[in-house]
Every structure is written in structure tokens, then in C-alpha cells.
Enzyme design. Structure first.
Site, PDB file in Angstrom:
ATOM      1  N   ARG A 117       0.846  -1.202   0.000  1.00 52.29           N
ATOM      2  CA  ARG A 117       0.000   0.000   0.000  1.00 52.29           C
ATOM      3  C   ARG A 117       0.879   1.249   0.000  1.00 52.29           C
ATOM      4  NH1 ARG A 117      -1.865   0.842   6.344  1.00 52.29           N
ATOM      5  NH2 ARG A 117       0.233   0.664   7.174  1.00 52.29           N
ATOM      6  N   CYS A 121       2.176   5.817  -8.011  1.00 52.56           N
ATOM      7  CA  CYS A 121       2.821   6.939  -8.686  1.00 52.56           C
ATOM      8  C   CYS A 121       1.910   8.154  -8.523  1.00 52.56           C
ATOM      9  CB  CYS A 121       3.021   6.622 -10.164  1.00 52.56           C
ATOM     10  SG  CYS A 121       3.518   8.087 -11.114  1.00 52.56           S
ATOM     11  N   ASN A 155      -4.057   7.850   2.660  1.00 56.37           N
ATOM     12  CA  ASN A 155      -3.572   7.469   3.982  1.00 56.37           C
ATOM     13  C   ASN A 155      -2.070   7.647   4.063  1.00 56.37           C
ATOM     14  OD1 ASN A 155      -4.342   6.360   6.599  1.00 56.37           O
ATOM     15  ND2 ASN A 155      -2.975   4.672   6.075  1.00 56.37           N
ATOM     16  N   GLU A 156      -1.635   8.366   5.070  1.00 62.53           N
ATOM     17  CA  GLU A 156      -0.208   8.550   5.327  1.00 62.53           C
ATOM     18  C   GLU A 156       0.604   8.698   4.037  1.00 62.53           C
ATOM     19  OE1 GLU A 156       1.043   5.478   8.093  1.00 62.53           O
ATOM     20  OE2 GLU A 156       0.298   6.678   9.753  1.00 62.53           O
ATOM     21  N   CYS A 161       8.673   8.667  -6.311  1.00 69.47           N
ATOM     22  CA  CYS A 161       8.540   7.829  -7.496  1.00 69.47           C
ATOM     23  C   CYS A 161       9.514   8.329  -8.561  1.00 69.47           C
ATOM     24  CB  CYS A 161       7.109   7.875  -8.027  1.00 69.47           C
ATOM     25  SG  CYS A 161       6.891   6.827  -9.476  1.00 69.47           S
ATOM     26  N   CYS A 166       7.252  10.721 -13.720  1.00 65.37           N
ATOM     27  CA  CYS A 166       7.666  11.612 -12.627  1.00 65.37           C
ATOM     28  C   CYS A 166       8.938  12.363 -13.004  1.00 65.37           C
ATOM     29  CB  CYS A 166       7.852  10.821 -11.335  1.00 65.37           C
ATOM     30  SG  CYS A 166       6.276  10.368 -10.561  1.00 65.37           S
ATOM     31  N   GLU A 315      -4.839   8.742  14.659  1.00 64.45           N
ATOM     32  CA  GLU A 315      -4.603   7.341  15.020  1.00 64.45           C
ATOM     33  C   GLU A 315      -3.701   7.285  16.237  1.00 64.45           C
ATOM     34  OE1 GLU A 315      -2.931   4.838  11.978  1.00 64.45           O
ATOM     35  OE2 GLU A 315      -4.118   5.773  10.395  1.00 64.45           O
ATOM     36  N   TRP A 323       4.505  -3.291  14.806  1.00 62.20           N
ATOM     37  CA  TRP A 323       5.602  -3.021  13.868  1.00 62.20           C
ATOM     38  C   TRP A 323       6.830  -2.411  14.529  1.00 62.20           C
ATOM     39  CZ3 TRP A 323       6.379   2.062  14.477  1.00 62.20           C
ATOM     40  CH2 TRP A 323       5.274   2.858  14.821  1.00 62.20           C
ATOM     41  N   GLU A 363      -1.657  -7.031   9.877  1.00 57.49           N
ATOM     42  CA  GLU A 363      -1.927  -6.306  11.120  1.00 57.49           C
ATOM     43  C   GLU A 363      -2.834  -7.085  12.072  1.00 57.49           C
ATOM     44  OE1 GLU A 363      -3.054  -2.411   9.592  1.00 57.49           O
ATOM     45  OE2 GLU A 363      -0.986  -1.735   9.868  1.00 57.49           O
ATOM     46  N   PHE A 365      -2.189  -8.773  14.593  1.00 62.16           N
ATOM     47  CA  PHE A 365      -1.855  -8.667  16.012  1.00 62.16           C
ATOM     48  C   PHE A 365      -1.633  -7.224  16.451  1.00 62.16           C
ATOM     49  CE2 PHE A 365      -0.663 -13.065  14.930  1.00 62.16           C
ATOM     50  CZ  PHE A 365      -1.567 -13.700  15.782  1.00 62.16           C
TER      51      PHE A 365
HETATM   52  C1  GLA Z   1      -0.560   3.598  10.181  1.00 66.63           C
HETATM   53  C2  GLA Z   1      -1.674   3.379   9.176  1.00 66.63           C
HETATM   54  C3  GLA Z   1      -2.712   2.418   9.646  1.00 66.63           C
HETATM   55  C4  GLA Z   1      -2.092   1.260  10.382  1.00 66.63           C
HETATM   56  C5  GLA Z   1      -1.258   1.774  11.516  1.00 66.63           C
HETATM   57  C6  GLA Z   1      -0.644   0.679  12.352  1.00 66.63           C
HETATM   58  O1  GLA Z   1      -0.740   4.669  10.999  1.00 66.63           O
HETATM   59  O2  GLA Z   1      -2.278   4.571   8.788  1.00 66.63           O
HETATM   60  O3  GLA Z   1      -3.403   1.966   8.512  1.00 66.63           O
HETATM   61  O4  GLA Z   1      -1.309   0.521   9.514  1.00 66.63           O
HETATM   62  O5  GLA Z   1      -0.208   2.527  10.992  1.00 66.63           O
HETATM   63  O6  GLA Z   1       0.089   1.210  13.425  1.00 66.63           O
HETATM   64 ZN    ZN Z   2       5.824   8.130 -11.022  1.00 67.77          ZN
END
Ligand code: GLA
Ligand code: ZN
Length: 675
Positions: A117, A121, A155-156, A161, A166, A315, A323, A363, A365
Site C-alpha cells: 500500500r 505513482c 492514507n499517510e 517515485c 515523474c 490514530e 511493527w 496487522e 496482532f
Molecule cells: C498507520 C496506518 C494504519 C495502520 C497503523 C498501524 O498509521 O495509517 O493503517 O497501519 O499505521 O500502526
Molecule cells: Zn511516477
């Protein structure tokens, strides 16, 4: 100052969680139970759809939003609002199979395969077309649901790239930046060095792993471009959403001190700042109090991206993560401490990743409010529910702000330039750590600092600390000058003002761009130390600060010398100076000392800036929020033994108890006091 609420729908705190019902669509019993448990945990929001693309669009052009609509409606009927994400963070398999250009190319020039994920690009027109299609339908089908309070873009966002699209976009970006004049670029990048001059923009490649790495301007410009292009992608998604539902505000979740993107460039494009907070609690490399204060630095940075508004903690882990090098449990009480710390630093939300643990995949756990056990009868659930209770009682705090009068200058450009510069000592540049060290020293004096960019207006502050401001952006020097002239207290350090925004050295003496006049000195040489090397700075009262890592040799013109080196061939020469300039003072610390050693100087500066000092007992962190005529103090015991904070007067809004000068806190205790 009036209270500043993030959402008209919620006049209190957002208490919520990432929620992935798409993983449980074949278990209506669980979806039903989720709602009961969310209410029991005191939750009033969920973040939906972060990774739902494959469920929304199982094959190209075939869309299904009914299932999500039903969920959003049912949640709303039960008092739970939705933060609605766009699904661009992860792509369905059909998309990568049909349009490989959506997959990113890494610094070796190798294209990713499908999977994982956060790896698209940012340029690919095909990918953007597909994102626009799903986002538009998302907004049409769900955006105007009464339960939806906020969009969450992707997301994040992160990464670079190096694909041909690019690369071409980078060349175009450079041509625009340098007015289509390759001569200008060559000059700005000093390319006569090693015969690296370009004769046209299409010869320029980004810094591939096996390519150019000796042009500082190129490396820096690539980092800037990556932010610019990511921002372009984020705005692209935002515009699709706005074209359908212009009144729904947007955010995108940032990460802690993330080095890959200059968040300060992205923040103005968002209505709300949000970030994901995962401290490494109880680690064996620092004290618990240091982990907590580091987190508060991160919160301060996020808060300062949009001053005058609360931010959101989008979050955080209810229990542990999966992780970190060691996924240690948060000790009882730490959950409450971490949640209220976010609030104390200016967040109007406490949100988690994730609501319910998934059964499979990477994820499975990772901590969640609801465990595989599936009940509310767990320590984690109870701690979350207690936070839910607390946030309800603390609702009047929402909408107030942290009104810091002191600021720390922290720039991404400067950070990148320091990372890349071939100078100093490889392992001890430590720009971020140095900023954090200063931030912590002020925190121990009960002073909240904002963390701001060198291109920002400093007018609202009375004290500014600018550690290692190696790169001076256009206008920074004059802003600092104005700040001191009108009465500000400024502290700069070694490694200030060496280069301009192209990373070209200032000529005629560091710190450049006129700053040597402000500080009344020139820094002639900088000495880098081996880890075992030490020096000292002897102050007028005889006390000595220890010096490690870096020491500049100064030529003082018209500043007062407050301290001199104790060792080496530059023994007795100036190491700490102060110049009165206009109505303020400009201090210069020419060597690296620990901020703890420098505390007395900070107290002096704070006195002169008329900022009250409130020294905390060891391991106690303190913050203040105010607004709407109300003031709330926050106290955190960042140790596992009980402690007492003297001098606390007011009422505890959670218990109604009046405090008459003494606040007792259990181990890891957190308390709010209305004064
Ligand atoms: C990030 C992601 C989430 C998840 C958490 C796990 O913050 O945005 O989707 O993967 O990490 O800590
Ligand atoms: Zn690219």
C-alpha cells in the site's frame, strides 16, 4: 478569544477509531455488536473506507457503495459520526494489472510489483483518472450523509517515485522554477563543479541510487519536488471531493516528524491537521518521561501547522502496535496519559487504529479496542471506555487552544540540507534531536513552545530558539532581525546561516545574509569532535557547560561575551554571546551543549520576555489550554511512582474536586485543572 470548534456537529471531543467493516461483511452479528460496543466505549466517531477500494469497485467501473451507506447511516442513528476516507492508499489488483504505470518506480529505477500500500505513482494520469472516478462516486453516494463530518484523503501519504512520468514532471517543474533558463539553474546549483553543467532541462535526472549525488541543489530540489507532487496529488483528490460536496472539510493524516514530505507546504491545503501518533513507550533507550516529551514535541509541530485551530490525533494504538522493534504493552494508565497528552497539546480528538483486530494479514496482532476475544471484558476496552468517560466530562476544554508565546524554528528544507551536506561529523549532525533537546528544556520550565517555520510570521512570539539554522530562506534573516528589534529574545546556535535556499554558501562571513550584524560576530571556523572529545564553556559566574560534537571559533565584533571555551587551542575565546539589538536581544551559542546545562540562560530569556516559568517536579509534564474565558492546566506524571505537584489551585473538571495548592498524581497519572 472564542472557542474554535472543528465540527459544528460535535461541541466536545471526537473519540473514535479506524473501523474496517469491509473485513466483516459476512458477519452481520459482529457488525451489530460493534455498534453496541462503540457506544459502551463512549465513541462518537469512526474512520471508514481507508482501504475499501476493492470493495467499492471490485472490477473496473463496477461500483458498490450501498453496503457502506447502510453502515454510515446505522452508525449515525446511534450517535456515531464518520470520517470518510478516500481509498487511494491501496489499489485493487485489477487496477495494477490494467495500468502498470500506477505502480511506483524506486530509486534504482525498478518498478514495484502489485501489492502492499501507499505506493502509487503520484503523476500517472491513468491512476489519477481511476482515483477521480472512485472518489467522485464516493462523494456522490456518501459525502452528503448527515453522519459524515470530514474527508480523510488517502492514507499517510509518503514516498518518492522515479518513473519516467515523474522524471518528466520534475524536469518541467525545474524549467518553471528557473524560468526556462538552464543558465539560471546551472548558476543556482554551481554545476561548473566537476563539469556538471547542463545544457537543457531534459538532461536532468533525479538523484537515482546509481546516479547524481554531488549536486546539493539537485538533491534538495528533488525533495522539494516530491512534496510538491504529493501535494498536487492530494489537491487533485480534494478538488474531486469539493466539486461534489464543497462543504465537507478535508484532512490527510500526517506522520510523526516525517522526513519525506514538507508538511508545512501541505498544511495550507487542508482544513484540519491530523496525525498518527505511535510512541515507543517503555523502551530501553530513554526514560518514559523522555518518550512522553518527545511526543509532545510532535504534537506541538502538528499544532503549529495550523495555529488558531485544534488539530486531531487521527490514530494511536489502544494497546500495542505490531511493527515496532519490540511491541511492548502500554502499562495500565498510560493509555489515559497518552490520550490526555494529545488533548493537552491542542488536539480535539482522540482516535485509534483500530476498532477491531482483523483475523488475518499483516496487522492481525496490532492493538485494537476490541480483541480477537470479542468482548468488552478486557483491560484495553476498559481503559478506552474510561477515556471515553473522561472526554465527555472534559467537553468544555474542546475548542480552547494552546497559546504559546515561545517558538522553536524547525524547517524541512534546513533538515534536508543538513542531512545531505558533506560536512560536520557523519553520526552527530542530529538536527532533530537538537531541536527536541531545546523543546524539552523549555517544557521542563512549564513553557509550551510552538514549532514553526523560518518563513513564518514571528509577530505573536516573545522568545524564539533557532537551533542549527544552516539554511536561510529568502527573508528569514530580516524576519529574525525585526523580531529582535521589536523586543524579542532570540537564541541561535553553531551552524547558523551557512547557505542560502539553493544550498550555496553565503559569502563574506557566517552567519550570512546580514545575520552577522544582528549577532555582532562572524563564525570563522567550525570544529567537529570525535565522540570522546570534550570542551567546556565557562560562564561569568564560573559555571561550565559541557561541549560535545561541534564548536565554532568566533570573531566577535560588537556582542557581549558571556562565556568562553575552557580547552584546546581556542581556549579563552568567545563561545556564548549576546547582542542587544533594538528592544530585544540576540544570543549566539557557538558550541553544542546540552539544553539542560543551558537552563539558566533560558530562564533569563524567559524573564526578559515576560513569559512565566513554572518549574515542574521531576518527570512531570505540564501544558495549558485556554479560550472562551476559560483556562485549563494539564499535569502528567511520567513515571510509575506517585508524585505531588505543589502550587496547583483550581477545580478538577472530571471529579469536581477543588485543589488548594497540592495535586497528588498516581504513577502515570494525568489530571486536568480548571483555574
Ligand atoms: C498507520 C496506518 C494504519 C495502520 C497503523 C498501524 O498509521 O495509517 O493503517 O497501519 O499505521 O500502526
Ligand atoms: Zn511516477
Amino acid at each position: 478569544m472564542e472557542k474554535e470548534f472543528l465540527f459544528p456537529q460535535i461541541k466536545g471531543f471526537v473519540h473514535g477509531s479506524d473501523y474496517n467493516p469491509d473485513q466483516w461483511l459476512d458477519r452481520p452479528d459482529i457488525l451489530e455488536e460493534d455498534i453496541r460496543l462503540m457506544k459502551k466505549a463512549g465513541m462518537n466517531s469512526v474512520t471508514l473506507g481507508v482501504f475499501s477500494w476493492a470493495a467499492y469497485e471490485p472490477s473496473e467501473g463496477e461500483f458498490h457503495f450501498e453496503w457502506m451507506k447502510e453502515i454510515v447511516e446505522r452508525l449515525y442513528r446511534n450517535g456515531i459520526y464518520t470520517v470518510l476516507s478516500t481509498p487511494s492508499g491501496a489499489r485493487p489488483a485489477w487496477l495494477d494489472a490494467a495500468y502498470p504505470e500506477a505502480m511506483r518506480v524506486d530509486a534504482r529505477g525498478l518498478r514495484d510489483r502489485h501489492g502492499n500500500r501507499h505506493n502509487h505513482c503520484m503523476t500517472s494520469p491513468k491512476f489519477r483518472e481511476k482515483v477521480a472516478a472512485v472518489d467522485r462516486r464516493l462523494a456522490e453516494c456518501l459525502g452528503s450523509q448527515p453522519g459524515v463530518i470530514l474527508y480523510h484523503i488517502s492514507n499517510e501519504l509518503s514516498g518518492e517515485c522515479f518513473c519516467p512520468l515523474c522524471v518528466r514532471k520534475f524536469q518541467k517543474y525545474l524549467a518553471d522554477k528557473f524560468d526556462n533558463d538552464i543558465g539560471k539553474l546551472n548558476k543556482a546549483w554551481w554545476t561548473a563543479f566537476w563539469s556538471h553543467s547542463y545544457s537543457s532541462f531534459d538532461q536532468i535526472e533525479p538523484p537515482f541510487a546509481n546516479g547524481e549525488s554531488s549536486i546539493m541543489g539537485l538533491t534538495l530540489e528533488w525533495r522539494r519536488f516530491t512534496t510538491w507532487n504529493m501535494n498536487d496529488f492530494m489537491k487533485f483528490e480534494r478538488e474531486v471531493l469539493r466539486s461534489v460536496t464543497p462543504d465537507v472539510p478535508v484532512t490527510s493524516n500526517f506522520m510523526r516528524l516525517f522526513g519525506g514530505l514538507d508538511y508545512r507546504k501541505m498544511a495550507p491545503e487542508l482544513d484540519v491537521i491530523s496525525w498518527d501518533n505511535y510512541p515507543t513507550f517503555h523502551n530501553d533507550t530513554e526514560s518514559f518521561a523522555d518518550t512522553v516529551s518527545e511526543t509532545s514535541f510532535q504534537h506541538a509541530l502538528m499544532r503549529s501547522l495550523k495555529r488558531g485551530r485544534p488539530f486531531m490525533m487521527m490514530e494511536s494504538a489502544p494497546g500495542l502496535v505490531n511493527w515496532q522493534a519490540v511491541n511492548k504493552l502500554k502499562r495500565p494508565g498510560v493509555h489515559r496519559l497518552a490520550c490526555l497528552q494529545a488533548v493537552a497539546c491542542g488536539s480535539d480528538s482522540v482516535q485509534y487504529f483500530q476498532w477491531r483486530k482483523s483475523r488475518g494479514c499483516a496487522e492481525q496482532f496490532h492493538g485494537a479496542v476490541v480483541d480477537h476475544l470479542g468482548t468488552d471484558d478486557t483491560r484495553i476496552f476498559r481503559e478506552v471506555a474510561q477515556v471515553g468517560e473522561a472526554l465527555k466530562k472534559l467537553a468544555p476544554v474542546a475548542g480552547t487552544l494552546v497559546n504559546a508565546r515561545a517558538a522553536l524554528l524547525f524547517d524541512w528544507d534546513n533538515r534536508w540540507a543538513i542531512w545531505d551536506v558533506r560536512a560536520l561529523a557523519a553520526d552527530t549532525k542530529k538536527y532533530e534531536e537538537t531541536c527536541l533537546d531545546f523543546y524539552r528544556a523549555f517544557l521542563r520550565l512549564g513553557v509550551d513552545m510552538d514549532v514553526v517555520g523560518s518563513d513564518e510570521d514571528l509577530g505573536r512570539y516573545d522568545l524564539v530558539v533557532a537551533p542549527m539554522l544552516y539554511m536561510l530562506q529568502p527573508g528569514t534573516a530580516s524576519r529574525l532581525r525585526d523580531f529582535v528589534e521589536r523586543g524579542g529574545q532570540l537564541l541561535a546556535t553553531y551552524f547558523t546561516g551557512y547557505v542560502d535556499s539553493d544550498q550555496l554558501c553565503w559569502l563574506g562571513g557566517f552567519p550570512g545574509d546580514g545575520l552577522s550584524e544582528l549577532f555582532g560576530l562572524i563564525s570563522e571556523e567550525i570544529d567537529s569532535y570525535y565522540p570522546s572529545d570534550r570542551n567546556g564553556i565557562r560562564l561569568k559566574d564560573g559555571s561550565v557547560w559541557e561541549v560535545r560534537d561541534y564548536a565554532e571559533i568566533l570573531r566577535v565584533k560588537d556582542a557581549e561575551v558571556l562565556g568562553v571555551y575552557t580547552e584546546d587551542f581556542y581556549r579563552g575565546t568567545p563561545a556564548l554571546t549576546c547582542k542587544a539589538f533594538g528592544r530585544g536581544k540576540a544570543y549566539y551559542a557557538a558550541a553544542r551543549s546540552s539544553a539542560a546545562d543551558m537552563t539558566e540562560l533560558f530562564e533569563k530569556m524567559l524573564r526578559e520576555a515576560d513569559i512565566p516559568v513554572k518549574r515542574m517536579p521531576p518527570n512531570v509534564e505540564y501544558h495549558v489550554r485556554s479560550g472562551g474565558g476559560e483556562t485549563y492546566e494539564f499535569y502528567f506524571n511520567c513515571a510509575d511512582l506517585p508524585t505531588v505537584v505543589p502550587g496547583v489551585f483550581g477545580t478538577d473538571p472530571e471529579t469536581g474536586v477543588r485543589l488548594e495548592g497540592r495535586l497528588a498524581l498516581p504513577g502515570y497519572g494525568a489530571a486536568v485543572v480548571k483555574i
